[in-house]
Design an enzyme around this catalytic site. Structure first.
Site, PDB file in Angstrom:
ATOM      1  N   HIS A 264      26.353   6.210  44.697  1.00 33.25           N
ATOM      2  CA  HIS A 264      26.441   6.035  43.245  1.00 33.25           C
ATOM      3  C   HIS A 264      27.804   6.468  42.734  1.00 33.25           C
ATOM      4  O   HIS A 264      28.546   7.220  43.379  1.00 33.25           O
ATOM      5  CB  HIS A 264      25.356   6.863  42.543  1.00 33.25           C
ATOM      6  CG  HIS A 264      25.733   8.301  42.342  1.00 33.25           C
ATOM      7  ND1 HIS A 264      26.252   8.766  41.154  1.00 33.25           N
ATOM      8  CD2 HIS A 264      25.687   9.364  43.177  1.00 33.25           C
ATOM      9  CE1 HIS A 264      26.498  10.074  41.261  1.00 33.25           C
ATOM     10  NE2 HIS A 264      26.153  10.461  42.481  1.00 33.25           N
ATOM     11  N   CYS A 265      28.136   5.964  41.533  1.00 35.78           N
ATOM     12  CA  CYS A 265      29.309   6.458  40.804  1.00 35.78           C
ATOM     13  C   CYS A 265      28.837   6.828  39.400  1.00 35.78           C
ATOM     14  O   CYS A 265      27.737   7.360  39.244  1.00 35.78           O
ATOM     15  CB  CYS A 265      30.440   5.427  40.806  1.00 35.78           C
ATOM     16  SG  CYS A 265      30.004   3.814  40.136  1.00 35.78           S
ATOM     17  N   THR A 266      29.627   6.569  38.379  1.00 33.01           N
ATOM     18  CA  THR A 266      29.223   6.946  37.029  1.00 33.01           C
ATOM     19  C   THR A 266      28.455   5.831  36.326  1.00 33.01           C
ATOM     20  O   THR A 266      27.388   6.058  35.760  1.00 33.01           O
ATOM     21  CB  THR A 266      30.449   7.356  36.197  1.00 33.01           C
ATOM     22  OG1 THR A 266      31.018   8.540  36.775  1.00 33.01           O
ATOM     23  CG2 THR A 266      30.082   7.643  34.754  1.00 33.01           C
TER      24      THR A 266
END
Length: 370
Positions: A264-266
């Protein structure tokens, strides 16, 4: 019209979108050396060329499939995909059909086994986990490869921000067996919004951008915003930090020991989108499907994006909108960069991400069925 750095930085913080003074993410080119199609055309091959599951607002499920050559398909449902057919059949249909299944009750996740009268069965599920606290949290699998295999579901997941996960959501992810979480964000993002992880999960830092924070940037027109995004896609393919991060994600799946993985990222759309695109392309998924997976972030993030734009003055909205979205042209820029720098997607996997032929065979063995 100029958007100030302060205003953009604030908007980026609100939406979780990836700032573009630094690389974004990209997608790859044609699949790396899939097995010959003829090898899959046996009596035991999976006959489905398409299959989807969509959970409805009332808790029911709509299933649609196409299985050329099959005269009938029986559907079984279960909460454990390895033990579905111990349950009673919930629907039947022709070789090409759409059916609705209701009355299954509450569960962490429902899987459906499609059993044709000819050929091997296929297990599918709604790709979304329907987490209100993480709307772009979804399964990375459930896609068909060019040679007729399918990417396993319930093994690899992708998401945006995890800092708002609720206790029930965390418990659900633990029960779903997520044990390794790759955080693709910068240290500043991690500090601002620390991950909430399910019990027993191990966090792995895989900072794609290789900078202290995502920063902010000025764009004055929608065209400039689009250009910033396409430039970022190209950088994502070749930046040293990005190549190191994506190597760690794919290599972990090569060496996976029956543990489920999340990256995941933001926002879950750029850095995460490239991780998913690179994985799917390495597995032999056609570009059309890779692009559909990439663009699906626009659907899952629609409410968040609308809320972010609503907080901006009308004059800024058209300029900022391309930064919130993913677009086919962004993805195409990544494909183009792969071709220019590495000559092919095989070259990217080998020289860019350090994966050899044995790694790819192991990756496909882990994640493909059929």
């Amino acid at each position: 019209m100029t958007i100030s750095r302060t205003r953009l930085a604030t908007a980026l913080a609100l939406t979780g979108a990836l700032a573009l003074g630094t690389p974004a993410l990209a997608v790859a080119a044609p699949a790396a050396s899939p097995a010959p199609a003829a090898a899959r055309h046996t009596a035991h091959a999976i006959p489905f060329t398409a299959a989807t599951v969509t959970q409805q607002a009332d808790g029911g499920f709509t299933l649609t499939w196409t299985a050329p050559g099959a005269r009938g398909v029986t559907v079984y449902a279960g909460t454990d995909q390895d033990d579905i057919r111990h349950r009673k059949a919930v629907a039947k249909g022709a070789g090409t059909a759409t059916v609705t299944v209701t009355g299954l009750g509450a569960a962490d996740r429902w899987y459906f086994e499609l059993v044709p009268d000819r050929g091997a069965p296929l297990v599918v599920a709604d790709r979304s986990l329907h987490l209100a606290s993480a709307p772009n949290f979804r399964d990375a699998g459930g896609y068909r490869t060019a040679d007729g295999q399918w990417v396993r579901m319930g093994v690899v997941y992708r998401s945006g921000d995890l800092s708002k996960l609720t206790e029930p959501d965390l418990a659900k992810l633990r029960r779903l067996g997520i044990r390794t979480v790759f955080d693709l964000r910068t240290p500043a993002e991690q500090k601002t919004a620390p991950d909430r992880l399910p019990a027993g999960a191990t966090a792995v830092n895989a900072n794609v951008l290789g900078v202290a924070d995502t920063g902010a940037f000025n764009v004055t027109t929608p065209q400039a915003a689009v250009q910033a995004m396409t430039d970022a896609e190209r950088t994502m393919v070749s930046a040293d930090s990005a190549r190191t991060a994506y190597h760690s994600v794919l290599n972990s799946l090569v060496e996976r020991d029956d543990e489920n993985v999340l990256f995941h990222c933001t926002a879950g759309k750029d850095r995460t989108g490239w991780a998913s695109a690179a994985l799917l392309t390495a597995l032999g998924v056609p570009r059309e499907s890779v692009e559909a997976d990439y663009l699906a972030s626009n659907t899952y993030r629609a409410a968040e994006n609308a809320a972010t734009l609503a907080q901006l003055p009308p004059a800024y909205q058209a300029v900022y909108k391309p930064l919130l979205e993913v677009r086919a042209e962004y993805l195409a820029a990544g494909f183009d960069e792969v071709q220019k720098k590495y000559g092919s997607f095989d070259g990217y996997l080998k020289s860019g991400l350090g994966l050899d032929r044995q790694d790819l065979r192991d990756l496909r063995s882990q994640l493909l069925v059929g």
